[in-house]
Design a protein around this motif. Structure first.
Motif, PDB file in Angstrom:
ATOM      1  N   SER A 415       0.992  -1.187   0.092  1.00 27.12           N
ATOM      2  CA  SER A 415      -0.245  -0.011   0.419  1.00 27.12           C
ATOM      3  C   SER A 415       0.711   1.074   0.440  1.00 27.12           C
ATOM      4  N   LEU A 416       2.379   1.552   0.634  1.00 25.92           N
ATOM      5  CA  LEU A 416       2.495   2.330   1.098  1.00 25.92           C
ATOM      6  C   LEU A 416       3.188   2.927  -0.466  1.00 25.92           C
ATOM      7  N   ALA A 417       4.123   1.455  -0.721  1.00 27.21           N
ATOM      8  CA  ALA A 417       4.531   1.792  -2.245  1.00 27.21           C
ATOM      9  C   ALA A 417       4.291   2.163  -3.781  1.00 27.21           C
ATOM     10  N   THR A 418       3.340   2.048  -3.976  1.00 28.46           N
ATOM     11  CA  THR A 418       1.740   1.755  -4.471  1.00 28.46           C
ATOM     12  C   THR A 418       1.354   3.684  -4.475  1.00 28.46           C
ATOM     13  N   ALA A 419       1.384   4.183  -3.199  1.00 32.70           N
ATOM     14  CA  ALA A 419       0.973   5.503  -2.614  1.00 32.70           C
ATOM     15  C   ALA A 419       1.974   6.467  -3.120  1.00 32.70           C
ATOM     16  N   ALA A 420       3.841   5.821  -2.604  1.00 37.44           N
ATOM     17  CA  ALA A 420       4.287   6.825  -3.583  1.00 37.44           C
ATOM     18  C   ALA A 420       4.660   6.535  -4.503  1.00 37.44           C
ATOM     19  N   VAL A 421       4.848   6.030  -5.449  1.00 39.84           N
ATOM     20  CA  VAL A 421       4.965   5.363  -7.056  1.00 39.84           C
ATOM     21  C   VAL A 421       3.253   6.105  -7.569  1.00 39.84           C
ATOM     22  N   SER A 422       1.796   6.213  -6.971  1.00 38.80           N
ATOM     23  CA  SER A 422       1.627   7.185  -7.275  1.00 38.80           C
ATOM     24  C   SER A 422       1.448   8.492  -7.760  1.00 38.80           C
ATOM     25  N   PHE A 423       2.049   9.200  -6.581  1.00 36.42           N
ATOM     26  CA  PHE A 423       2.516  10.582  -6.069  1.00 36.42           C
ATOM     27  C   PHE A 423       3.133  10.788  -7.194  1.00 36.42           C
ATOM     28  N   PHE A 424       4.204   9.637  -7.183  1.00 42.25           N
ATOM     29  CA  PHE A 424       5.449  10.215  -7.939  1.00 42.25           C
ATOM     30  C   PHE A 424       4.929  10.721  -9.964  1.00 42.25           C
ATOM     31  N   PHE A 425       4.112   9.882  -9.952  1.00 39.04           N
ATOM     32  CA  PHE A 425       3.274   9.758 -11.460  1.00 39.04           C
ATOM     33  C   PHE A 425       3.006  11.057 -10.975  1.00 39.04           C
ATOM     34  N   LEU A 426       1.639  11.612 -10.220  1.00 34.24           N
ATOM     35  CA  LEU A 426       1.530  13.089  -9.795  1.00 34.24           C
ATOM     36  C   LEU A 426       2.377  13.880 -10.215  1.00 34.24           C
ATOM     37  N   ALA A 427       2.928  13.770  -9.588  1.00 30.28           N
ATOM     38  CA  ALA A 427       4.232  15.010  -9.564  1.00 30.28           C
ATOM     39  C   ALA A 427       4.380  15.071 -10.673  1.00 30.28           C
ATOM     40  N   SER A 428       4.879  13.820 -11.419  1.00 27.43           N
ATOM     41  CA  SER A 428       5.548  14.023 -13.074  1.00 27.43           C
ATOM     42  C   SER A 428       4.949  14.316 -14.043  1.00 27.43           C
ATOM     43  N   GLN A 429       3.944  14.379 -13.502  1.00 26.01           N
ATOM     44  CA  GLN A 429       2.701  14.469 -14.843  1.00 26.01           C
ATOM     45  C   GLN A 429       2.299  16.302 -14.396  1.00 26.01           C
ATOM     46  N   VAL A 430       2.059  16.491 -13.281  1.00 29.08           N
ATOM     47  CA  VAL A 430       2.203  18.080 -13.498  1.00 29.08           C
ATOM     48  C   VAL A 430       3.656  18.264 -14.139  1.00 29.08           C
ATOM     49  N   LEU A 431       4.526  17.955 -13.481  1.00 32.03           N
ATOM     50  CA  LEU A 431       6.068  18.652 -13.633  1.00 32.03           C
ATOM     51  C   LEU A 431       5.701  18.697 -15.493  1.00 32.03           C
ATOM     52  N   GLY A 432       5.005  17.756 -16.691  1.00 33.17           N
ATOM     53  CA  GLY A 432       4.573  17.868 -17.996  1.00 33.17           C
ATOM     54  C   GLY A 432       4.093  18.012 -17.980  1.00 33.17           C
ATOM     55  N   THR A 433       2.607  18.860 -16.907  1.00 31.74           N
ATOM     56  CA  THR A 433       1.688  20.141 -17.343  1.00 31.74           C
ATOM     57  C   THR A 433       2.333  21.140 -17.673  1.00 31.74           C
ATOM     58  N   PHE A 434       3.229  22.005 -16.040  1.00 31.49           N
ATOM     59  CA  PHE A 434       4.249  23.045 -16.425  1.00 31.49           C
ATOM     60  C   PHE A 434       5.101  23.343 -17.566  1.00 31.49           C
ATOM     61  N   ILE A 435       5.310  22.222 -18.081  1.00 30.62           N
ATOM     62  CA  ILE A 435       6.573  22.099 -18.638  1.00 30.62           C
ATOM     63  C   ILE A 435       5.867  22.754 -20.363  1.00 30.62           C
ATOM     64  N   LYS A 436       4.822  21.393 -20.528  1.00 28.28           N
ATOM     65  CA  LYS A 436       3.614  22.210 -21.567  1.00 28.28           C
ATOM     66  C   LYS A 436       3.748  23.341 -21.743  1.00 28.28           C
ATOM     67  N   HIS A 437       2.751  24.128 -20.786  1.00 31.98           N
ATOM     68  CA  HIS A 437       2.422  25.398 -21.141  1.00 31.98           C
ATOM     69  C   HIS A 437       3.288  26.044 -20.450  1.00 31.98           C
ATOM     70  N   ARG A 438       5.041  26.152 -20.312  1.00 35.32           N
ATOM     71  CA  ARG A 438       5.727  27.105 -19.776  1.00 35.32           C
ATOM     72  C   ARG A 438       5.601  28.256 -20.434  1.00 35.32           C
ATOM     73  N   ASP A 439       5.191  28.557 -21.294  1.00 36.64           N
ATOM     74  CA  ASP A 439       5.567  29.784 -21.802  1.00 36.64           C
ATOM     75  C   ASP A 439       4.371  30.645 -20.944  1.00 36.64           C
ATOM     76  N   THR A 440       3.335  29.973 -20.762  1.00 32.52           N
ATOM     77  CA  THR A 440       1.218  30.581 -20.260  1.00 32.52           C
ATOM     78  C   THR A 440       1.792  31.257 -19.086  1.00 32.52           C
ATOM     79  N   PRO A 441       1.559  33.022 -19.091  1.00 31.95           N
ATOM     80  CA  PRO A 441       1.270  33.689 -18.147  1.00 31.95           C
ATOM     81  C   PRO A 441       1.316  33.122 -16.439  1.00 31.95           C
ATOM     82  N   ILE A 442       0.679  31.363 -16.044  1.00 35.12           N
ATOM     83  CA  ILE A 442       0.483  31.579 -15.050  1.00 35.12           C
ATOM     84  C   ILE A 442       1.729  30.721 -14.310  1.00 35.12           C
ATOM     85  N   VAL A 443       1.875  29.736 -15.495  1.00 32.29           N
ATOM     86  CA  VAL A 443       3.627  29.243 -15.399  1.00 32.29           C
ATOM     87  C   VAL A 443       4.439  30.076 -15.431  1.00 32.29           C
ATOM     88  N   ARG A 444       5.027  31.356 -15.772  1.00 29.08           N
ATOM     89  CA  ARG A 444       5.430  32.203 -15.879  1.00 29.08           C
ATOM     90  C   ARG A 444       6.103  33.308 -14.705  1.00 29.08           C
TER      91      ARG A 444
END
Length: 676
Positions: A415-444
């Motif tokens: 359970s803890l390992a699954t939660a850790a990996v899930s949060f890791f992918f969630l953070a990765s998804q957030v990071l990917g979203t911010f990189i993809k929209h890096r030129d938008t005002p809210i990111v800059r």
């Protein structure tokens, strides 16, 4: 020529221990009882045997003194009826049996109780079972199964035939005639020895064993060997060149007994029974005792069966050898080993607790306390299992402890390992979203580099629990806390840098402000680097001075061995946590003060909530961490890491992701300016 008395006492102790008889009664002649107990009592105490009673036997029984006789009958019968003491030791002479049998007869003339009366009689001295006068009609079945220590003997070839041939009619010995009259209860005429009642031709084989035994007794065998020893010593004296001058001058006719002492010392010979006899340097015979079992029959006869031997030549406490399979017990025991103890046996799982005011053989059986066992009967105390074992439910044995640690193979670890990996992918998804929209005002708006640094550090924070879920070893123990402390320091330093960046950016917009020169990437990254390096230095110092190491915790759990990491130094561990707390509090204070700055530049509100959640998690961590052990303690720390990291991710980035993904219409410069 007879064995030492001390060997007999040693044999008695070993016999009692062999059969587990710890509660015995003693009958002894009144003029010998003190000396007997003086020698025996210390041996009994040393080996855990107790005396239920000691009954003195008078040298004669006065049948005319009725009150004294009645008192003797009452006392002895009470002793004989002791249900716990089933073993009686008798020390005396042949008259002892006569005395005891008379008491039993007077108490039970019809022999109703005596026939069912079952005890084990142990006869210490060479006691003959004799019946005199009016006792001739009595049987000896009450002594059926008795054990006795008899001086070692062997059958002499021709002895029985020799006894059968001797008759008063052919041998005019006055002694033989006297014996004959007692045996056959008859009289010879004193005038011419003409038989009035006795013929002199009576057959000895018709007599019951209590009156006459054809087998050579131990005493007779000793006398027989003594005669041979003297004969051999005389032979040695005659043919020896070193014989005394008196013997050379006068011959054997005037030989004094003391002159043979030197020839008796160390002499050895084979007797006619085929047994090798030896006298030691002190002139003492080295034979031991035979253990015999008495088997009685209704016709008043009996048979002695040799069932063991007490041999003083064997090592200490191994002198006694006995074949209990051939022993015949009294019928009252149904051929089951007699039990003679003050208490029933304490089963495994219990221990003997002495009773106040009672002998040490009397006790209560008390269950073993928690954590201890007893794996044998009648143990004086319980004992603890070894560190790697624990008591079973019955507390009579030990079970190997299971080696446990928090791993990926169990539900909690998964359970803890699954939660850790899930949060890791969630953070990765957030990071990917911010990189993809890096030129938008809210990111800059809030320094993209700081945002990326914070998200990467949060990814590492989510992965750090995986080190805690692996089997503790030298490497994993060294990596656990430093990895967690450094990654979190980078994350919180990034949050602090973002907060300070918001403050500096707002202040730089004021006309003539000196803060413009701090606007840019240099200030936040310098802050992150300096704050993180201090935590790195603490960790390096920790690893150099008191490095963590794997250890086995044997005591925290009753049925488990916990494989865990010893932190090495709790001081450095709390230094790492304390430093993180200082950074978090600083971020919270700055963000709280900057929460009312214009929204277009301001993350302070989100950071304030994230730091509030972060601090709440770690404040709750300390009491939970200190109150748990083993896997639960590791689970608490892993949960705190995941919860605090998720708080940072959720409070700071999820609102922005909501605008970026679901409300892109708000992610425009015009909207941001309008909101100002």
């Amino acid at each position: 020529m007879v064995p030492k008395e001390e060997h007999q006492y040693t044999g008695l102790i070993q016999l009692l221990l062999h059969f587990g008889w710890m509660w015995i009664g003693v009958f002894a002649f009144e003029n010998k009882v003190e000396r007997f107990l003086q020698k025996l009592q210390p041996l009994l105490s040393q080996n855990g045997v107790c005396l239920a009673f000691t009954q003195k036997i008078p040298q004669y029984l006065d049948l005319e003194d009725l009150p004294e006789l009645s008192n003797s009958i009452s006392i002895v019968t009470d002793k004989l009826k002791d249900r716990k003491a089933n073993v009686f030791v008798v020390h005396g002479e042949s008259i002892t049996i006569v005395w005891l049998r008379t008491i039993m007869f007077l108490h039970d003339p019809e022999n109703k109780e005596s026939a069912l009366f079952g005890k084990v009689w142990i006869l210490m001295n060479p006691i003959d079972f004799i019946l005199m006068g009016f006792q001739r009609s009595w049987d000896l079945q009450v002594f059926h199964g008795a054990l006795s220590f008899a001086v070692h003997s062997r059958d002499i070839q021709g002895f029985k035939e020799f006894i059968q041939v001797i008759k008063p009619s052919t041998n005019k010995s006055g002694f033989l005639q006297e014996v004959w009259q007692q045996l056959f209860n008859c009289l010879f005429s004193k005038a011419d020895l003409v038989n009035e009642t006795c013929t002199g031709e009576e057959n000895l084989e018709n007599l019951p064993a209590p009156l006459f035994e054809f087998q050579m007794t131990g005493q007779s065998y000793s006398i027989y060997n003594a005669v041979y020893a003297v004969a051999h010593s005389l032979h040695e004296a005659v043919r020896s060149k070193s014989q005394p001058r008196e013997i050379q001058r006068t011959g054997l006719s005037n030989l004094q007994p003391w002159q043979l002492h030197s020839f008796l010392q160390g002499i050895y010979f084979n007797n006619s029974a085929g047994e090798r006899m030896f006298l030691n340097e002190k002139g003492e015979a080295t034979a031991g005792f035979d253990i015999t079992n008495l088997i009685t029959f209704p016709n008043r006869s009996f048979q002695r069966i040799r069932v063991g031997k007490m041999d003083p030549h064997f090592p200490n406490m191994k002198e006694l050898t006995i074949n209990e399979e051939v022993i015949v017990w009294h019928p009252a025991f149904n051929q089951v080993l007699p039990f003679s103890q003050c208490n029933d046996h304490c089963s495994p799982g219990y221990w003997k607790k002495g009773l106040e005011g009672k002998q040490f053989c009397c006790y209560n059986c008390v269950p073993c306390p928690e954590g201890k066992i007893s794996n044998q009967k009648d143990m004086d105390d319980c004992f603890q299992c070894s560190e790697d074992h624990y008591p079973n439910k019955e507390k009579k044995g030990c079970i190997s402890k299971l080696l446990v640690f928090l791993s990926f193979d169990e539900t909690l670890g998964i359970s803890l390992a699954t939660a850790a990996v899930s949060f890791f992918f969630l953070a990765s998804q957030v990071l990917g979203t911010f990189i993809k929209h890096r030129d938008t005002p809210i990111v800059r708006a809030n320094n993209r580099s700081l945002t990326y640094t914070l998200l990467v550090s949060l990814q590492l924070c989510f992965l750090s629990p995986l080190v805690f879920l692996s089997q503790p070893g030298k490497v994993t123990c060294l990596l656990r806390q430093p990895t967690f402390g450094i990654t979190f320091s980078v994350a919180i330093s990034s949050v602090l840098a973002k907060t300070i960046t918001v403050v500096v950016a707002f202040m730089a917009t004021k006309p003539g402000s000196q803060m413009r020169k701090w606007v840019g990437k240099r200030l936040p990254f310098s802050l992150i680097l300096s704050c993180s390096l201090l935590q790195v230095c603490i960790c390096i110092l920790w690893l150099l001075i008191f490095p963590p190491f794997p250890e086995l915790d044997m005591h925290s759990a009753l049925q488990e061995i916990i494989l865990q990491c010893n932190e090495g130094s709790t001081f450095f561990f709390y230094c790492v946590l304390g430093y993180m707390g200082i950074l978090a509090i600083a971020s919270f204070i700055v963000a709280f003060l900057a929460r009312k700055l214009p929204d277009s530049f301001n993350e302070a509100k989100f950071i304030t909530f994230s730091m509030l959640a972060f601090c709440s998690v770690w404040i709750s961590f300390f009491p939970a961490y200190l109150s748990t052990k083993g896997k639960a303690m590791i689970a608490v720390e892993v949960f705190s890491i995941l919860a605090s990291s998720a708080a940072l991710l959720g409070c700071i980035f999820l609102p922005k992701c909501y605008i970026i993904v679901l409300r892109p219409d708000l992610n425009h410069r015009e909207q941001l300016i309008k909101r100002m």
